[in-house]
Design a protein around this motif. Structure first.
Motif, PDB file in Angstrom:
ATOM      1  N   ASP A 385       0.860  -1.180   0.000  1.00  0.00           N
ATOM      2  CA  ASP A 385       0.000   0.000   0.000  1.00  0.00           C
ATOM      3  C   ASP A 385       0.899   1.234   0.000  1.00  0.00           C
ATOM      4  N   MET A 386       0.946   1.929  -1.114  1.00  0.00           N
ATOM      5  CA  MET A 386       1.853   3.060  -1.255  1.00  0.00           C
ATOM      6  C   MET A 386       1.519   4.198  -0.297  1.00  0.00           C
ATOM      7  N   GLN A 387       0.275   4.321   0.075  1.00  0.00           N
ATOM      8  CA  GLN A 387      -0.141   5.433   0.923  1.00  0.00           C
ATOM      9  C   GLN A 387       0.072   5.134   2.407  1.00  0.00           C
ATOM     10  N   ASN A 388      -0.150   3.901   2.816  1.00  0.00           N
ATOM     11  CA  ASN A 388      -0.093   3.572   4.237  1.00  0.00           C
ATOM     12  C   ASN A 388       1.221   2.935   4.682  1.00  0.00           C
ATOM     13  N   PHE A 389       2.070   2.527   3.740  1.00  0.00           N
ATOM     14  CA  PHE A 389       3.321   1.883   4.111  1.00  0.00           C
ATOM     15  C   PHE A 389       4.258   2.895   4.770  1.00  0.00           C
ATOM     16  N   SER A 390       4.912   2.481   5.856  1.00  0.00           N
ATOM     17  CA  SER A 390       5.819   3.377   6.560  1.00  0.00           C
ATOM     18  C   SER A 390       6.993   2.596   7.119  1.00  0.00           C
ATOM     19  N   SER A 391       8.195   3.021   6.768  1.00  0.00           N
ATOM     20  CA  SER A 391       9.419   2.406   7.256  1.00  0.00           C
ATOM     21  C   SER A 391      10.401   3.512   7.607  1.00  0.00           C
ATOM     22  N   SER A 392      11.237   3.252   8.610  1.00  0.00           N
ATOM     23  CA  SER A 392      12.268   4.213   8.993  1.00  0.00           C
ATOM     24  C   SER A 392      13.517   4.074   8.140  1.00  0.00           C
ATOM     25  N   ILE A 393      13.554   3.065   7.272  1.00  0.00           N
ATOM     26  CA  ILE A 393      14.757   2.786   6.479  1.00  0.00           C
ATOM     27  C   ILE A 393      14.547   3.039   4.991  1.00  0.00           C
ATOM     28  N   VAL A 394      13.438   2.551   4.428  1.00  0.00           N
ATOM     29  CA  VAL A 394      13.198   2.699   2.991  1.00  0.00           C
ATOM     30  C   VAL A 394      11.903   3.448   2.744  1.00  0.00           C
ATOM     31  N   THR A 395      11.822   4.068   1.570  1.00  0.00           N
ATOM     32  CA  THR A 395      10.589   4.729   1.150  1.00  0.00           C
ATOM     33  C   THR A 395       9.625   3.697   0.597  1.00  0.00           C
ATOM     34  N   ALA A 396       8.381   4.111   0.407  1.00  0.00           N
ATOM     35  CA  ALA A 396       7.392   3.201  -0.166  1.00  0.00           C
ATOM     36  C   ALA A 396       7.795   2.786  -1.575  1.00  0.00           C
ATOM     37  N   GLN A 397       8.376   3.697  -2.355  1.00  0.00           N
ATOM     38  CA  GLN A 397       8.807   3.365  -3.707  1.00  0.00           C
ATOM     39  C   GLN A 397       9.946   2.352  -3.674  1.00  0.00           C
ATOM     40  N   GLU A 398      10.872   2.519  -2.746  1.00  0.00           N
ATOM     41  CA  GLU A 398      11.970   1.553  -2.619  1.00  0.00           C
ATOM     42  C   GLU A 398      11.445   0.190  -2.190  1.00  0.00           C
ATOM     43  N   MET A 399      10.449   0.179  -1.307  1.00  0.00           N
ATOM     44  CA  MET A 399       9.869  -1.096  -0.881  1.00  0.00           C
ATOM     45  C   MET A 399       9.132  -1.760  -2.039  1.00  0.00           C
ATOM     46  N   ARG A 400       8.537  -0.974  -2.900  1.00  0.00           N
ATOM     47  CA  ARG A 400       7.881  -1.535  -4.094  1.00  0.00           C
ATOM     48  C   ARG A 400       8.881  -2.303  -4.935  1.00  0.00           C
ATOM     49  N   VAL A 401      10.076  -1.739  -5.100  1.00  0.00           N
ATOM     50  CA  VAL A 401      11.112  -2.417  -5.891  1.00  0.00           C
ATOM     51  C   VAL A 401      11.516  -3.717  -5.208  1.00  0.00           C
ATOM     52  N   ILE A 402      11.745  -3.663  -3.891  1.00  0.00           N
ATOM     53  CA  ILE A 402      12.110  -4.880  -3.145  1.00  0.00           C
ATOM     54  C   ILE A 402      10.999  -5.917  -3.267  1.00  0.00           C
ATOM     55  N   TRP A 403       9.737  -5.457  -3.155  1.00  0.00           N
ATOM     56  CA  TRP A 403       8.595  -6.374  -3.230  1.00  0.00           C
ATOM     57  C   TRP A 403       8.491  -7.023  -4.606  1.00  0.00           C
ATOM     58  N   SER A 404       8.934  -6.329  -5.629  1.00  0.00           N
ATOM     59  CA  SER A 404       8.883  -6.902  -6.984  1.00  0.00           C
ATOM     60  C   SER A 404       9.918  -7.999  -7.163  1.00  0.00           C
ATOM     61  N   TRP A 405      10.920  -8.055  -6.281  1.00  0.00           N
ATOM     62  CA  TRP A 405      11.953  -9.095  -6.376  1.00  0.00           C
ATOM     63  C   TRP A 405      11.537 -10.395  -5.706  1.00  0.00           C
ATOM     64  N   ILE A 406      10.665 -10.322  -4.734  1.00  0.00           N
ATOM     65  CA  ILE A 406      10.358 -11.516  -3.939  1.00  0.00           C
ATOM     66  C   ILE A 406       9.446 -12.454  -4.727  1.00  0.00           C
ATOM     67  N   PRO A 407       9.435 -13.746  -4.393  1.00  0.00           N
ATOM     68  CA  PRO A 407       8.585 -14.708  -5.108  1.00  0.00           C
ATOM     69  C   PRO A 407       7.117 -14.274  -5.104  1.00  0.00           C
ATOM     70  N   GLU A 408       6.446 -14.544  -6.212  1.00  0.00           N
ATOM     71  CA  GLU A 408       5.065 -14.089  -6.396  1.00  0.00           C
ATOM     72  C   GLU A 408       4.126 -14.563  -5.294  1.00  0.00           C
ATOM     73  N   ARG A 409       4.333 -15.771  -4.803  1.00  0.00           N
ATOM     74  CA  ARG A 409       3.383 -16.313  -3.836  1.00  0.00           C
ATOM     75  C   ARG A 409       3.412 -15.558  -2.511  1.00  0.00           C
ATOM     76  N   PHE A 410       4.516 -14.850  -2.246  1.00  0.00           N
ATOM     77  CA  PHE A 410       4.597 -14.055  -1.023  1.00  0.00           C
ATOM     78  C   PHE A 410       4.157 -12.609  -1.265  1.00  0.00           C
ATOM     79  N   SER A 411       4.353 -12.129  -2.482  1.00  0.00           N
ATOM     80  CA  SER A 411       3.985 -10.738  -2.767  1.00  0.00           C
ATOM     81  C   SER A 411       2.475 -10.537  -2.797  1.00  0.00           C
ATOM     82  N   LEU A 412       1.711 -11.635  -2.685  1.00  0.00           N
ATOM     83  CA  LEU A 412       0.263 -11.504  -2.560  1.00  0.00           C
ATOM     84  C   LEU A 412      -0.122 -10.855  -1.239  1.00  0.00           C
ATOM     85  N   PHE A 413       0.795 -10.912  -0.259  1.00  0.00           N
ATOM     86  CA  PHE A 413       0.475 -10.463   1.087  1.00  0.00           C
ATOM     87  C   PHE A 413       1.178  -9.149   1.412  1.00  0.00           C
TER      88      PHE A 413
END
Length: 623
Positions: A385-413
């Motif tokens: 969720d780009m609007q509600n995601f919050s991390s002290s280390i990465v931005t939501a856009q950076e997390m989107r990139v990381i999330w695109s790397w992980i296996p599809e079956r986990f990125s459902l969550f």
């Protein structure tokens, strides 16, 4: 109400009334869309009906509109013993386009290959088809029949079929629904039937052949997905493979598309909907011999070719899903079919069994999301969720990139924060307490120099206790390490890039070796590691359960140091091993070290000796 179904026209050769066609569409080459509204059956008087002669056999090619065929096939003299050649040689001939030399040869090869497919004991054949056709279409009071519900919302390429061919296609699909009631969703079926009709003596032979592909029960092999669950699992598997084998294209799509999975969900349509007939039929040649794995190869080759043909600047504001479809439709402008297949078979995939295991894992994840075998189609959206995601280390856009790397079956969550040094303190014991019970996890580290790196870890940290007090390495080949700042890069298991180095283990010899570290990070009074502040090369030790995909028990590895994924004890944690550690952290989660390691073949992920400013661990929220 829009009428959707098979209509039997008043006279042979007339248009199939009641089936929606695009305006100005030509039946020979056009594509039809199965409507999403409920289909209807229209009852007419006996005078308006037309008797279908299902037993007529005009010979191979009777269903083709030859004026619309792209290129006339060159007939050739074919050796009589061609069909008796061993499978390995037949694969070579199919890849080289040998069948294209003769329409008769291709028809004979198709029929023989399909007859050799292992399938269920009771599989409908040509005689059953004729009986069902007589029962379904022999009633004088019915001139329109509903098309199967499993085709709802699906499109249908007619691949240069003539009017008789289009009618035969609809009849066969209706009979499939009648005899295979368990099929709930199968968008690829119309295309496969249409291609087979080109090389069938009659409808009955075409039906028998497609039935054998539907009823195939060969181990770790599937020809046709028959439910929304299976279809989505295949799309997720392609996404996983694209992530690993087409990193440049995947990165481009992830950076320009709001929903990467939605783009990859069209991968089968690229092959059996968008490709021109002369390309699609060559894909079908190798598909019959090699199964679904070859479809993954060719779709990956298309994705690689697409990346070569576009730039990030050109895709600014572009609908990449539509752009990919247009690219595939015009593929002849970019690469020949021979070169496309050559590049496809140059992609080194894992074994058919390993891909099947990945598909099963993806199906399990979908079932956890509530998808069932009998469920109709529905869409998924990017989990972050780009609007509600919050991390002290990465931005939501950076997390989107990381999330695109992980296996599809986990990125459902959606991501779930499990541990943070800013909230939970710098305690390794607390780290384990918060992370155990979650599988997989994403580790994020920000150094005092502002560098950001991390790792995707496939296994539960509780696995460290399975081998006793002194933990061994565990995890699977899905683990990877990455950098986010200053550069964004991912480093996967070395055998992802070079699968030929790892041979599949015979079932009788499968085991799970686990290297075991003799000591962890030492600490000096100032908290820094000593001159030997990295793990020693561990010895081997057997361990317990591993995740199903890319488990090292499935491979004969030339070096055990190339499978050191993750390890932890009271002294610290280590990720990656062999000649060094990709990441290692002390018991206070304060000091760390990064080096090149054999497992991921990575450079140091940041300054080699670093101090941790912040550390977070993210899990996956199973809804």
């Amino acid at each position: 109400m829009l009428q959707v179904g098979l209509s039997l026209p008043h006279s042979p050769g007339g248009a199939a009334a009641g089936f929606p066609m695009a305006e100005g569409d030509n039946v020979g080459t056009g594509q039809e869309m199965f409507g999403s509204s409920p289909v209807t059956v229209v009852i007419t008087s006996e005078a308006d009906t037309w008797d279908i002669d299902a037993s007529s056999c005009l010979g191979c090619g009777q269903f083709v509109d030859w004026d619309r065929m792209p290129d006339p096939e060159q007939q050739a003299n074919i050796p009589r013993d061609i069909l008796s050649k061993p499978p390995k040689e037949l694969k070579k001939l199919a890849r080289e386009g040998y069948w294209a030399a003769s329409r008769t040869l291709r028809a004979q090869v198709y029929h023989q290959l399909i007859q050799q497919v292992a399938c269920r004991l009771v599989t409908p054949d040509a005689l059953v088809y004729r009986d069902v056709v007589s029962r379904l279409f022999g009633k004088p009071s019915v001139s329109s029949h509903p098309l199967p519900e499993f085709l709802e919302g699906c499109s249908m390429p007619t691949y240069c079929l003539n009017l008789e061919g289009v009618t035969a296609l609809k009849k066969i699909l209706i009979c499939i629904a009648n005899l295979f009631p368990d099929i709930t969703y199968s968008p690829v079926l119309p295309s496969l039937v249409a291609l087979l009709l080109h090389y069938s003596e009659d409808e009955a032979q075409c039906f028998e052949n497609i039935s054998r592909l539907i009823a195939s029960n060969a181990p770790h092999t599937s020809y046709i997905d028959q439910s929304f669950l299976a279809h989505q699992a295949s799309c997720m598997t392609f996404g996983d493979l694209a992530n690993k084998h087409c990193p440049a294209a995947h990165k481009l799509i992830a950076s320009t598309s709001e929903n990467v999975f939605e783009v990859y969900s069209e991968w089968l349509s690229w092959l059996f909907h968008d490709l021109p007939f002369s390309y699609a039929i060559r894909v079908f040649d190798v598909y019959l011999l090699e199964g679904q794995k070859v479809l993954y190869r060719i779709a990956l080759a298309l994705l690689k070719q697409y990346r070569l043909s576009v730039t990030s600047a050109e895709l600014e504001g572009t609908d990449i899903k539509a752009d990919l479809q247009t690219f595939v439709q015009n593929i002849a402008e970019h690469v020949t079919v021979d070169k496309l297949l050559e590049r496809a078979f140059g992609i080194r995939l894992f074994s058919r069994k390993e891909i099947w295991l990945l598909q099963m894992a993806n199906r399990k994840a979908l079932m956890e999301r509530g998808i069932t075998m009998v469920q109709g189609r529905q869409s998924f959206h990017l989990a972050v969720d780009m609007q509600n995601f919050s991390s002290s280390i990465v931005t939501a856009q950076e997390m989107r990139v990381i999330w695109s790397w992980i296996p599809e079956r986990f990125s459902l969550f959606s991501p779930l924060l499990l541990f943070s040094t800013s909230e939970d303190g710098c305690s390794l014991q607390r780290f384990y307490m918060c992370c155990e019970g979650y599988e997989p996890t994403v580790l994020l580290i920000k150094t005092t120099e502002g560098e950001v790196c991390g790792a995707f870890l496939s296994s539960d940290w509780s696995e460290r206790n399975k081998s006793g007090v002194t933990s061994g390495f565990f995890g699977t080949g899905e683990c990877f390490v990455f950098t986010v700042r200053p550069e964004t890069e991912r480093y996967e298991w070395v055998f992802i890039k070079k699968p030929e180095l790892a041979k599949a283990v015979p079932r009788s010899r499968q085991r799970s070796p686990s290297p075991c570290p003799a000591s962890l990070l030492g600490s000096s009074p100032d908290g820094r590691g000593t001159s030997s502040n990295h793990l020693t090369v561990p010895t081997l030790q057997r361990r317990g359960r591993l995740s199903p995909f890319l488990a090292i028990r499935h491979f004969l590895l030339p070096s055990k140091t190339a499978s050191m994924f993750m390890s932890g004890s009271r002294e610290g944690i280590v990720i990656g091993g062999g000649g060094g550690q990709a990441l290692s952290l002390d018991a206070n989660l304060l000091w760390g070290r990064t080096e090149h390691c054999e497992t991921f073949d990575n450079p140091p992920l940041c300054q080699e000796n670093f101090k941790v400013q912040l550390l977070e661990v993210w899990g996956f929220q199973n809804s």
